[in-house]
Design an enzyme around this catalytic site. Structure first.
Site, mmCIF file in Angstrom:
data_model
loop_
_atom_site.group_PDB
_atom_site.id
_atom_site.type_symbol
_atom_site.label_atom_id
_atom_site.label_comp_id
_atom_site.label_asym_id
_atom_site.label_seq_id
_atom_site.Cartn_x
_atom_site.Cartn_y
_atom_site.Cartn_z
ATOM 1 N N HIS A 136 0.520 -0.020 -9.810
ATOM 2 C CA HIS A 136 -0.192 -1.162 -9.561
ATOM 3 C C HIS A 136 -0.549 -2.426 -10.588
ATOM 4 O O HIS A 136 -1.442 -2.588 -10.298
ATOM 5 C CB HIS A 136 -1.061 -0.134 -9.622
ATOM 6 C CG HIS A 136 -2.068 -1.186 -8.144
ATOM 7 N ND1 HIS A 136 -2.536 0.340 -7.036
ATOM 8 C CD2 HIS A 136 -2.191 -2.241 -7.495
ATOM 9 C CE1 HIS A 136 -3.069 -0.647 -6.144
ATOM 10 N NE2 HIS A 136 -2.295 -2.066 -6.588
ATOM 11 N N ARG A 149 0.997 -1.042 0.014
ATOM 12 C CA ARG A 149 0.042 0.170 -0.151
ATOM 13 C C ARG A 149 0.894 1.298 0.224
ATOM 14 O O ARG A 149 1.949 1.543 0.711
ATOM 15 C CB ARG A 149 -0.993 -0.342 1.496
ATOM 16 C CG ARG A 149 -2.320 -1.353 1.046
ATOM 17 C CD ARG A 149 -2.731 -0.683 -0.008
ATOM 18 N NE ARG A 149 -4.402 -1.744 0.242
ATOM 19 C CZ ARG A 149 -4.314 -2.654 -0.637
ATOM 20 N NH1 ARG A 149 -3.118 -2.963 -1.318
ATOM 21 N NH2 ARG A 149 -5.499 -3.418 -0.939
#
Length: 310
Positions: free
Chosen positions: A273, A225
């Site tokens: 990502h 994250r």
């Protein structure tokens, strides 16, 4: 009786999930009505993405559970209108994808591959890397993804330390926990892999004080994250040489703005990502299995602990 299941995610997700989810629900022996639009009072399960239009769960008076399509639940876990069980996605496809991505970048650092890719200048650089058994790798976070990554790295022979907030055991892994354990885990981390959830307790886990604990010239891999890292402090550590390189797949703002200094930094690799993605086929099986368990009186799998935030 027919089970009413609402698919609440972006329209493009429905395109990829409709067929595999329908097939998985049928294979689970369920009689169901799966749609993207229902009168809220008729819905029993929601297959959910936190960026969907469903943000107020109050009208869903028959709701039994919300089944998140993502591994991360930070954008929904604090929703006060959600009072039924929330499950997170623990999916074989997602896990395998993460293992492959992290293993690849760990080996890239371990073998010094960048120097050979970028050093095609006629210089015969015969730098022989140590064996994996002599390379210390630390994984922060020993949930489903962290445990799987740790085991893969152990299988390759790496000296692996794992850290979690509470005590855990993984075969072949030096498992540490708590604040003192975090310090010890960072002190040996030649390669550090971040796989912690995004919570108030984990925000800025990597900051000036903790980066300074790591061995000089260490490398960082973050597929977890974005908020786990204080970006300003990491850039300072990269500029000083305390950290040799960082491969970052997740960020506080996504897509990463073009003006962000990470893009141009010579010691940063940005990936968009892609470390792992929920695979519709295997994720649909996960969702169908959980609904089938609920309907037959068995406990749901992967229920989120609201107090912990994951």
């Amino acid at each position: 009786m027919t089970i009413n299941i609402l698919f609440a995610a972006k329209a493009e997700r429905w395109t990829t999930y409709q067929a595999p989810l329908t097939e998985a629900l049928k294979a689970a022996g369920l009689e169901f009505d799966l749609r993207t639009d229902f009168p809220p009072a008729e819905v029993e399960y929601i297959v959910y993405a936190p960026n969907s239009d469903v943000q107020d769960f109050t009208p869903y008076t028959r709701l039994k559970a919300v089944l998140n399509l993502w591994a991360g639940v930070e954008d929904v876990v604090g929703n006060a209108t959600l009072t039924v069980p929330l499950t997170r996605m623990v999916d074989h496809g997602l896990t395998q994808g993460m293992v492959e991505w992290v293993t690849g970048h760990t080996l890239r650092y371990h073998l010094g591959i960048d120097a050979h890719i970028n050093g095609q200048d006629g210089v015969w650089r015969k730098d022989i890397p140590p064996l994996a058994q002599d390379r210390k790798v630390t994984v922060l976070g020993l949930g489903a993804l962290g445990a799987a990554v740790s085991q893969a790295l152990v299988g390759l022979g790496f000296d692996v330390t794992g850290w979690s907030r509470s005590a855990k055991t993984e075969e072949g892994v030096n498992c540490l926990h708590g604040p003192a354990g975090l310090t010890a885990a960072l002190e040996t981390a030649e390669i550090l892999i971040l796989l912690l959830p995004d919570t108030q307790a984990t925000e800025n886990t990597l900051r000036a004080e903790t980066l300074e604990i790591m061995p000089k010239g260490a490398c960082i891999i973050n597929p977890g994250r974005g908020p786990l890292i204080n970006d300003h402090d990491l850039l300072e550590a990269l500029n000083s040489g305390q950290i040799a390189h960082a491969t970052l797949d997740v960020f506080r703002v996504e897509p990463l703005p073009i003006e962000d200094p990470y893009w141009a930094h010579p010691n940063v690799t940005v990936t968009p990502h892609i470390a792992s993605e929920t695979r519709p086929t295997t994720a649909s099986q996960n969702v169908a299995d959980n609904i089938q368990r609920s309907e037959t009186g068995q406990p749901l799998l992967h229920v989120v602990d609201r107090a912990l935030g994951y």
